[in-house]
Design a protein around this motif. Structure first.
Motif, mmCIF file in Angstrom:
data_model
loop_
_atom_site.group_PDB
_atom_site.id
_atom_site.type_symbol
_atom_site.label_atom_id
_atom_site.label_comp_id
_atom_site.label_asym_id
_atom_site.label_seq_id
_atom_site.Cartn_x
_atom_site.Cartn_y
_atom_site.Cartn_z
ATOM 1 N N PHE A 38 0.733 -1.298 0.131
ATOM 2 C CA PHE A 38 0.012 0.066 -0.006
ATOM 3 C C PHE A 38 0.906 1.306 -0.015
ATOM 4 N N GLY A 39 2.153 1.055 0.172
ATOM 5 C CA GLY A 39 2.948 2.326 -0.017
ATOM 6 C C GLY A 39 3.281 3.071 1.353
ATOM 7 N N TRP A 40 2.735 2.271 2.509
ATOM 8 C CA TRP A 40 3.071 2.711 3.788
ATOM 9 C C TRP A 40 3.665 1.664 4.892
ATOM 10 N N ALA A 41 4.025 1.756 5.831
ATOM 11 C CA ALA A 41 4.366 0.901 6.649
ATOM 12 C C ALA A 41 3.088 0.349 7.469
ATOM 13 N N ILE A 42 3.145 -1.092 7.589
ATOM 14 C CA ILE A 42 2.052 -1.680 8.186
ATOM 15 C C ILE A 42 2.429 -2.444 9.441
ATOM 16 N N GLU A 43 1.959 -2.023 10.682
ATOM 17 C CA GLU A 43 2.240 -2.488 11.708
ATOM 18 C C GLU A 43 1.193 -3.595 12.317
ATOM 19 N N VAL A 44 1.768 -4.725 12.677
ATOM 20 C CA VAL A 44 1.161 -5.882 13.162
ATOM 21 C C VAL A 44 0.834 -6.111 14.478
ATOM 22 N N PHE A 45 -0.205 -6.132 15.049
ATOM 23 C CA PHE A 45 -0.308 -6.704 16.460
ATOM 24 C C PHE A 45 -1.177 -8.027 16.623
ATOM 25 N N VAL A 46 -0.515 -8.960 17.184
ATOM 26 C CA VAL A 46 -1.060 -10.375 16.875
ATOM 27 C C VAL A 46 -1.678 -10.641 18.170
ATOM 28 N N HIS A 47 -2.927 -11.190 18.345
ATOM 29 C CA HIS A 47 -3.797 -11.368 19.561
ATOM 30 C C HIS A 47 -4.689 -12.698 19.216
ATOM 31 N N ASN A 48 -5.135 -13.310 20.109
ATOM 32 C CA ASN A 48 -6.312 -14.387 19.709
ATOM 33 C C ASN A 48 -7.467 -13.556 20.343
ATOM 34 N N LEU A 49 -8.440 -14.288 20.475
ATOM 35 C CA LEU A 49 -9.849 -13.988 20.909
ATOM 36 C C LEU A 49 -10.120 -13.323 22.534
ATOM 37 N N THR A 50 -8.873 -13.876 23.148
ATOM 38 C CA THR A 50 -8.845 -13.124 24.705
ATOM 39 C C THR A 50 -7.620 -12.469 24.842
ATOM 40 N N SER A 51 -6.869 -12.394 24.309
ATOM 41 C CA SER A 51 -5.595 -11.726 24.583
ATOM 42 C C SER A 51 -5.563 -10.236 24.602
ATOM 43 N N TYR A 52 -6.508 -9.600 23.324
ATOM 44 C CA TYR A 52 -6.928 -8.378 22.938
ATOM 45 C C TYR A 52 -7.557 -7.680 24.203
ATOM 46 N N LYS A 53 -8.513 -8.462 24.960
ATOM 47 C CA LYS A 53 -9.045 -7.860 26.212
ATOM 48 C C LYS A 53 -8.295 -7.479 26.895
ATOM 49 N N HIS A 54 -7.252 -7.919 27.334
ATOM 50 C CA HIS A 54 -6.224 -7.348 28.171
ATOM 51 C C HIS A 54 -5.952 -5.944 28.132
ATOM 52 N N PHE A 55 -5.694 -5.674 26.928
ATOM 53 C CA PHE A 55 -4.952 -4.628 26.259
ATOM 54 C C PHE A 55 -6.319 -3.532 26.403
ATOM 55 N N PHE A 56 -7.424 -3.766 25.966
ATOM 56 C CA PHE A 56 -8.512 -2.971 26.008
ATOM 57 C C PHE A 56 -8.823 -2.576 27.441
ATOM 58 N N LYS A 57 -8.913 -3.298 28.356
ATOM 59 C CA LYS A 57 -8.805 -3.064 29.802
ATOM 60 C C LYS A 57 -7.808 -1.939 30.166
ATOM 61 N N ASN A 58 -6.643 -2.354 29.782
ATOM 62 C CA ASN A 58 -5.428 -1.675 30.307
ATOM 63 C C ASN A 58 -5.517 -0.298 29.998
ATOM 64 N N ASP A 59 -5.711 -0.395 28.542
ATOM 65 C CA ASP A 59 -5.910 1.157 27.830
ATOM 66 C C ASP A 59 -6.954 1.926 28.601
ATOM 67 N N TYR A 60 -8.150 1.209 28.699
ATOM 68 C CA TYR A 60 -9.192 1.988 29.541
ATOM 69 C C TYR A 60 -8.838 2.496 30.733
ATOM 70 N N GLU A 61 -8.220 1.876 31.663
ATOM 71 C CA GLU A 61 -7.848 2.152 32.934
ATOM 72 C C GLU A 61 -6.740 3.321 32.952
ATOM 73 N N ARG A 62 -5.844 3.244 32.157
ATOM 74 C CA ARG A 62 -4.905 4.456 31.743
ATOM 75 C C ARG A 62 -5.444 5.771 30.905
ATOM 76 N N ALA A 63 -6.719 5.502 30.544
ATOM 77 C CA ALA A 63 -7.263 6.347 29.707
ATOM 78 C C ALA A 63 -6.672 6.923 28.343
ATOM 79 N N ARG A 64 -5.893 5.731 27.780
ATOM 80 C CA ARG A 64 -5.281 6.038 26.676
ATOM 81 C C ARG A 64 -5.834 4.980 25.589
ATOM 82 N N PRO A 65 -6.731 5.076 24.724
ATOM 83 C CA PRO A 65 -7.275 4.110 24.098
ATOM 84 C C PRO A 65 -6.437 3.422 23.060
#
Length: 176
Positions: A1-28
């Motif tokens: 696509f002509g730009w850098a692509i960053e990949v974050f690999v998660h399964n159907l439960t691991s992403y929830k930890h990051f959602f929770k952590n981001d919510y708690e630190r108020a940086r989504p």
């Protein structure tokens, strides 16, 4: 696509930890990336995760308690007093940096808006209020360019005023 692509690999439960952590630190970070990102491949599950991410972003962070607001007022007041009393340019610069960080967080969190770091500070301020973001940037820009502290001082005092103004005398942390 002509730009850098960053990949974050998660399964159907691991992403929830990051959602929770981001919510708690108020940086989504993760919810914002998922809700705004372009899907390259999907096996039929991403729509529900994107919906979950979008709901988190739209909900905003948790409301600050009165105790948190007062603690933040104290630290802002302390930094503001240091800024007002300093006559050493090198120290002024770093005190101003601290004030910018503390005050941007205070404004955004007391209005139940997301905070950010680096470029996301000004982006978050603009999402909250374009005119306020302009005033905020202008006050600090004038200080950094000329050394004139007046607009920064006035900005900070105006922000604290609806919450009772500067807080120093009588403030205690950790005691009931």
């Amino acid at each position: 696509f002509g730009w850098a692509i960053e990949v974050f690999v998660h399964n159907l439960t691991s992403y929830k930890h990051f959602f929770k952590n981001d919510y708690e630190r108020a940086r989504p970070s993760m919810p914002r990336m998922i809700s705004e990102g372009r899907v390259l491949k999907d096996d039929g599950i991403i729509d529900s995760i994107k919906k979950e991410a979008k709901e988190i972003v739209e909900k905003g962070p948790a409301e600050w308690s009165v105790e948190t607001i007062n603690a933040k007022r104290y630290f802002i007041s302390d930094a503001l007093d240091d800024f007002i009393g300093s006559s050493i340019r090198a120290e002024d610069i770093f005190i101003a940096n601290t004030l910018a960080e503390l005050v941007s967080e205070f404004v955004l969190r007391t209005n139940r808006k997301w905070i950010g770091a680096s470029k996301w500070v000004v982006r978050s301020l603009k999402q909250y209020d374009e005119e306020f973001a302009k005033q905020f940037v202008e006050a600090f820009d004038i200080f950094y360019k000329t050394g004139d502290k007046n607009q920064v001082i006035q900005l900070v005092e105006n922000i604290l005023q609806p919450f009772g103004g500067k807080l120093f005398h009588g403030f205690s942390l950790g005691k009931k």
